[in-house]
Design an enzyme around this catalytic site. Structure first.
Site, PDB file in Angstrom:
ATOM      1  N   ARG A  57     -12.277 -10.807  -2.846  1.00  0.00           N
ATOM      2  CA  ARG A  57     -12.589 -10.072  -1.611  1.00  0.00           C
ATOM      3  C   ARG A  57     -12.168  -8.603  -1.779  1.00  0.00           C
ATOM      4  NH1 ARG A  57     -13.456 -14.050   2.480  1.00  0.00           N
ATOM      5  NH2 ARG A  57     -12.595 -16.102   1.925  1.00  0.00           N
ATOM      6  N   HIS A  60     -11.819  -3.260   0.119  1.00  0.00           N
ATOM      7  CA  HIS A  60     -12.199  -2.876   1.473  1.00  0.00           C
ATOM      8  C   HIS A  60     -11.307  -1.758   2.006  1.00  0.00           C
ATOM      9  CE1 HIS A  60     -13.739  -7.282   1.892  1.00  0.00           C
ATOM     10  NE2 HIS A  60     -14.644  -6.500   1.333  1.00  0.00           N
ATOM     11  N   LYS A  70      -2.711  -2.762   6.677  1.00  0.00           N
ATOM     12  CA  LYS A  70      -2.662  -4.222   6.577  1.00  0.00           C
ATOM     13  C   LYS A  70      -1.299  -4.670   6.069  1.00  0.00           C
ATOM     14  CE  LYS A  70      -7.601  -4.580   5.503  1.00  0.00           C
ATOM     15  NZ  LYS A  70      -8.612  -4.961   4.488  1.00  0.00           N
ATOM     16  N   TYR A 129      -3.294 -11.753   7.300  1.00  0.00           N
ATOM     17  CA  TYR A 129      -2.982 -10.330   7.315  1.00  0.00           C
ATOM     18  C   TYR A 129      -3.039  -9.770   8.718  1.00  0.00           C
ATOM     19  CZ  TYR A 129      -7.963 -10.415   5.815  1.00  0.00           C
ATOM     20  OH  TYR A 129      -9.294 -10.699   5.642  1.00  0.00           O
TER      21      TYR A 129
END
Length: 200
Positions: A57, A60, A70, A129
């Site tokens: 993932r 970002h 985060k 998160y």
């Protein structure tokens, strides 16, 4: 809280207290984070993902301001969590650091303006998160996690599994050409404003 090599990224290690009843642990402490950062980033949203082995993932990030800080914890299984300096003009621009998260006593804080990515090293890797801002689709962006210009050393022997969106993400050079990456000086100014207010 221990700073990582990418400015704005921190590793938090917390203790658990066990007795014959079980275990108690403080997963997140605003006081500890404020002591390290000089401000409280706040928590606007809590996300949970479950990934099978190989799921990749990221990378970002969200537009600044306000972007999205985060605080990442792997509750079960294991992930390789990576923070990437995507801030143009930064002395560590394009640098990255990887941290294995396989113990809920370890968490990674990623400041607003940095890129974030992780690969699941096991099946059923559960990541939680906390984010300083809610999801805003129009302000979310990505850099391809396999971009050779970044050269992130993902583990050998694991076939990456990407979403269609992440697979179509541009490389960092293309994102810079489009003017979509955060600016280092703007990130510092945003951070100073948070310190002055004391909160995100």
């Amino acid at each position: 809280m221990r700073p990582l090599s990418v400015q704005g990224a921190w590793l938090s290690e917390t203790r658990a207290f066990a007795d014959d009843r079980g275990e108690f642990q403080e997963l997140y402490s605003a006081r500890s984070l404020r002591g390290a950062l000089g401000y409280d980033p706040g928590v606007a949203q809590v996300n949970r993902s479950v990934s099978r082995r190989g799921v990749l993932r990221g990378v970002h990030f969200a537009q600044l301001p306000p972007s999205q800080a985060k605080y990442v914890t792997c509750l079960s299984g294991a992930v390789l969590d990576v923070v990437v300096d995507i801030r143009t003009g930064s002395p560590t621009y394009r640098a990255w650091e990887a941290v294995r998260l396989d113990d809920p006593h370890r968490s990674l804080y990623v400041e607003a303006g940095l890129g974030h990515s992780f690969m699941a090293l096991t099946d059923d890797a559960v990541v939680v998160y906390l984010t300083s801002q809610g999801y805003a689709a129009g302000r979310e962006h990505g850099v391809h996690p396999l971009d050779p210009d970044l050269g992130i050393a993902w583990p050998d022997g694991i076939e990456p599994v990407l979403s269609e969106k992440d697979r179509q993400a541009p490389g960092i050079a293309e994102m810079e050409r489009r003017g979509l990456l955060p600016d280092y000086e703007e990130c510092l100014a945003f951070r100073r404003s948070l310190c002055e207010r004391g909160t995100g």
